[in-house]
Design an enzyme around this catalytic site. Structure first.
Site, PDB file in Angstrom:
ATOM      1  N   LYS A  12      14.795  57.339  37.131  1.00  0.00           N
ATOM      2  CA  LYS A  12      15.783  56.279  36.927  1.00  0.00           C
ATOM      3  C   LYS A  12      16.253  55.782  38.281  1.00  0.00           C
ATOM      4  O   LYS A  12      16.126  56.461  39.311  1.00  0.00           O
ATOM      5  CB  LYS A  12      16.983  56.790  36.113  1.00  0.00           C
ATOM      6  CG  LYS A  12      17.793  57.915  36.758  1.00  0.00           C
ATOM      7  CD  LYS A  12      18.815  57.482  37.814  1.00  0.00           C
ATOM      8  CE  LYS A  12      19.597  58.664  38.374  1.00  0.00           C
ATOM      9  NZ  LYS A  12      20.416  58.296  39.578  1.00  0.00           N
ATOM     10  N   ASP A 137      23.556  63.649  34.719  1.00  0.00           N
ATOM     11  CA  ASP A 137      22.548  62.611  34.515  1.00  0.00           C
ATOM     12  C   ASP A 137      21.596  62.915  33.356  1.00  0.00           C
ATOM     13  O   ASP A 137      20.778  62.058  32.989  1.00  0.00           O
ATOM     14  CB  ASP A 137      21.723  62.403  35.789  1.00  0.00           C
ATOM     15  CG  ASP A 137      22.440  61.546  36.815  1.00  0.00           C
ATOM     16  OD1 ASP A 137      23.489  60.963  36.476  1.00  0.00           O
ATOM     17  OD2 ASP A 137      21.959  61.450  37.955  1.00  0.00           O
TER      18      ASP A 137
END
Length: 286
Positions: A12, A137
């Site tokens: 990401k 995350d």
């Protein structure tokens, strides 16, 4: 013997990162947009019937007991009482400690894949809640969509993003996220922004100035990319990126990346933005 099953764990980037406050417990409040990429680690998993969680692959600098993949498997066992185990092979491509979420993504892929392989039938929200126990995350990768995030990163809303290609540089420096967030120079009172502001490009990464002060190579990497398009750092670094409109443009820039920037080796790659996690349909929504 059961064969290994192969699962991707995508990287990401944070398209921006604003620090908007700090809670009494020390956790920072933030706003960010997570974008999933087609650049991935790969996990190969083989179900065991004896309950053992066995990481076959050596990961330099990460003992098995601290590996988020191993911890994710054991957390699922504890939560469900599942008596099955797993053999784990990991092919690392995402640079570790670069702000691209590799370890968190690996853990999320473990949760998604083992929920399927062990036939646990947990829904997405349950897996997101478990993922938050592993790291801030992890939930976004279980969420499985590009996301507008708030709170400490756990409040996730899907966001539609335009197709894009990215050129990523990761200088070989060790950025300590804890040291960055503890820095006296860090701005912690950025005004809350809106999706409209984001769409107009009125956003930034609050951690960028601090990281560039501590690690000049990150600043030099940003400067190098800025000659092609406005560059930004992902998360707490050290990875930096630009967005371009086509694979051809991205590949042309990649071909010009020097092997070293400010005297240090730099990893570089091209990645395409994803709309959804490749394993999104592996788990049901509530």
């Amino acid at each position: 013997m059961t064969d290994f099953h192969t699962y991707p764990a995508p990287a990401k980037i944070n398209l921006f990162l604003h620090i908007t406050g700090q809670r009494a417990d020390g956790y920072h409040l933030l706003q960010t947009v997570f974008r999933l990429l087609d650049f991935s680690d790969t996990l190969q998993l083989r179900v065991r019937e004896d309950g053992e969680v066995n990481r076959i692959t050596d990961v330099p600098g990460v003992p098995a007991e601290r590996d988020l993949c191993v911890r994710a498997a054991r957390l699922l066992q504890q939560h469900t009482g599942c008596k099955r185990g797993v053999d784990i092979k990991i092919e690392k491509r995402i640079p570790m400690g670069g702000g691209l979420g590799g370890g968190s993504s690996d853990a999320a892929t473990m949760l998604l894949a083992l929920n399927h392989l062990w036939d646990l039938q947990l829904d997405r929200q349950t897996l997101i809640t478990l993922g938050l126990q592993l790291g801030a995350d992890v939930p976004v990768f279980v969420f499985g969509q590009n996301a507008w995030a708030e709170g400490v990163g756990e409040k996730l809303s899907p966001i539609s993003l335009n197709p894009a290609w990215y050129v990523l540089l990761t200088p070989q420096v060790n950025v300590s996220t804890a040291e960055v967030f503890a820095s006296k120079e860090l701005t912690r009172d950025t005004k809350l922004t809106t999706i409209a502001d984001f769409s107009r490009g009125m956003v930034h990464n609050d951690l960028e100035t601090v990281v560039c002060q501590q690690h000049p190579t990150v600043g030099a990497s940003l400067s190098w990319l800025n000659q092609f398009s406005p560059a930004r750092m992902s998360g707490s670094g050290a990875s930096v990126f630009i967005s371009v409109d086509s694979q051809a443009e991205a590949e042309a820039i990649l071909a010009q990346v020097p092997s070293k920037i400010a005297g240090l080796p730099v990893f570089s790659c091209v990645a395409k933005g994803l709309e959804k996690h490749p394993l999104y349909d592996l788990v049901k929504n509530v």
